[in-house]
Design a protein around this motif. Structure first.
Motif, mmCIF file in Angstrom:
data_model
loop_
_atom_site.group_PDB
_atom_site.id
_atom_site.type_symbol
_atom_site.label_atom_id
_atom_site.label_comp_id
_atom_site.label_asym_id
_atom_site.label_seq_id
_atom_site.Cartn_x
_atom_site.Cartn_y
_atom_site.Cartn_z
ATOM 1 N N ILE A 33 9.936 -0.200 -2.343
ATOM 2 C CA ILE A 33 8.824 0.727 -2.121
ATOM 3 C C ILE A 33 9.182 2.118 -2.639
ATOM 4 O O ILE A 33 8.361 2.772 -3.295
ATOM 5 C CB ILE A 33 8.434 0.764 -0.635
ATOM 6 C CG1 ILE A 33 7.831 -0.578 -0.215
ATOM 7 C CG2 ILE A 33 7.463 1.907 -0.351
ATOM 8 C CD1 ILE A 33 7.632 -0.736 1.276
ATOM 9 N N GLU A 34 10.396 2.572 -2.368
ATOM 10 C CA GLU A 34 10.822 3.885 -2.862
ATOM 11 C C GLU A 34 10.736 3.954 -4.382
ATOM 12 O O GLU A 34 10.229 4.939 -4.938
ATOM 13 C CB GLU A 34 12.246 4.201 -2.403
ATOM 14 C CG GLU A 34 12.331 4.595 -0.956
ATOM 15 C CD GLU A 34 13.734 5.004 -0.545
ATOM 16 O OE1 GLU A 34 14.503 5.516 -1.403
ATOM 17 O OE2 GLU A 34 14.065 4.814 0.635
ATOM 18 N N VAL A 37 7.025 4.057 -5.429
ATOM 19 C CA VAL A 37 6.405 5.358 -5.121
ATOM 20 C C VAL A 37 6.899 6.423 -6.092
ATOM 21 O O VAL A 37 6.097 7.187 -6.653
ATOM 22 C CB VAL A 37 6.689 5.761 -3.660
ATOM 23 C CG1 VAL A 37 6.326 7.223 -3.419
ATOM 24 C CG2 VAL A 37 5.913 4.864 -2.694
ATOM 25 N N VAL A 50 11.582 5.710 3.335
ATOM 26 C CA VAL A 50 10.731 4.594 3.732
ATOM 27 C C VAL A 50 11.388 3.937 4.934
ATOM 28 O O VAL A 50 12.528 3.495 4.854
ATOM 29 C CB VAL A 50 10.551 3.574 2.589
ATOM 30 C CG1 VAL A 50 9.703 2.404 3.052
ATOM 31 C CG2 VAL A 50 9.940 4.242 1.369
ATOM 32 N N LEU A 59 6.009 6.022 5.447
ATOM 33 C CA LEU A 59 6.430 6.845 4.314
ATOM 34 C C LEU A 59 6.638 8.263 4.826
ATOM 35 O O LEU A 59 5.777 8.805 5.519
ATOM 36 C CB LEU A 59 5.357 6.872 3.223
ATOM 37 C CG LEU A 59 4.933 5.554 2.613
ATOM 38 C CD1 LEU A 59 3.827 5.800 1.592
ATOM 39 C CD2 LEU A 59 6.099 4.841 1.979
ATOM 40 N N GLN A 73 0.812 6.421 -1.401
ATOM 41 C CA GLN A 73 0.264 5.416 -0.493
ATOM 42 C C GLN A 73 -0.204 4.190 -1.245
ATOM 43 O O GLN A 73 0.080 3.057 -0.845
ATOM 44 C CB GLN A 73 -0.889 6.024 0.306
ATOM 45 C CG GLN A 73 -1.518 5.055 1.283
ATOM 46 C CD GLN A 73 -2.510 5.740 2.195
ATOM 47 O OE1 GLN A 73 -2.336 6.893 2.559
ATOM 48 N NE2 GLN A 73 -3.549 5.023 2.558
ATOM 49 N N ALA A 76 2.694 2.010 -2.437
ATOM 50 C CA ALA A 76 3.258 1.203 -1.350
ATOM 51 C C ALA A 76 2.307 0.081 -0.959
ATOM 52 O O ALA A 76 2.738 -1.048 -0.720
ATOM 53 C CB ALA A 76 3.556 2.090 -0.146
ATOM 54 N N LEU A 86 0.664 0.467 7.400
ATOM 55 C CA LEU A 86 1.306 1.458 6.551
ATOM 56 C C LEU A 86 0.884 2.835 7.041
ATOM 57 O O LEU A 86 -0.320 3.131 7.096
ATOM 58 C CB LEU A 86 0.906 1.272 5.081
ATOM 59 C CG LEU A 86 1.410 2.340 4.121
ATOM 60 C CD1 LEU A 86 2.929 2.309 4.022
ATOM 61 C CD2 LEU A 86 0.782 2.177 2.756
ATOM 62 N N ASN A 88 1.234 6.824 6.304
ATOM 63 C CA ASN A 88 1.622 7.794 5.289
ATOM 64 C C ASN A 88 1.926 9.124 5.984
ATOM 65 O O ASN A 88 1.038 9.927 6.241
ATOM 66 C CB ASN A 88 0.514 7.964 4.247
ATOM 67 C CG ASN A 88 0.959 8.801 3.074
ATOM 68 O OD1 ASN A 88 1.965 9.480 3.137
ATOM 69 N ND2 ASN A 88 0.187 8.752 2.002
#
Length: 93
Positions: A33-34, A37, A50, A59, A73, A76, A86, A88
Motif C-alpha cells: 500500500i505504501e 500510494v 500504513v 493511512l 485513498q 489504497a 479504510l 484516511n
C-alpha cells in the motif's frame, strides 16, 4: 524499476478478499500500500504510515492538498474489494 501496476495487479488479486491474518502478511500488505500510494501521489505524502489490524487499514501522514490525500485513498482502495475498512487519516497542511 519494476512496473508498479503489474506488482499491484498480481498481488491485489491475492489480497482482495481478506485482511492479513499474520504479522508478516500485514507488513507485506502495508508495504504494498505504501508503494502504491507513493507512486500514485508522486511521493507527495510525508511520513506516510500504513497501519493494518483486524479492523482495517489506516493511512497516516501529511500532504499539501486534499487532492493528494484523495489520490492516496484511491491508490489504497484499489487493493481491496471494498468490504475492508479504510480510514484516511492523512493530514492536509
Amino acid at each position: 524499476m519494476e512496473d508498479l501496476s503489474s506488482i499491484v495487479g498480481v498481488t491485489a488479486r491475492k489480497l482482495r478478499s481478506f485482511l492479513p491474518e499474520t504479522i508478516e502478511e500485514a507488513e507485506e500488505l502495508a508495504a504494498l500500500i505504501e508503494r502504491a500510494v507513493q507512486s500514485e501521489t508522486g511521493g507527495g505524502i510525508d511520513n506516510l504510515t500504513v497501519v493494518i489490524d483486524h479492523e482495517g487499514v489506516l493511512l497516516k501522514g501529511r500532504c499539501d492538498s486534499y487532492y493528494c490525500k484523495q489520490l492516496a485513498q484511491h491508490a489504497a482502495m484499489n487493493l481491496f474489494s471494498g468490504e475492508e475498512r479504510l480510514v484516511n487519516g492523512i493530514e492536509v497542511r
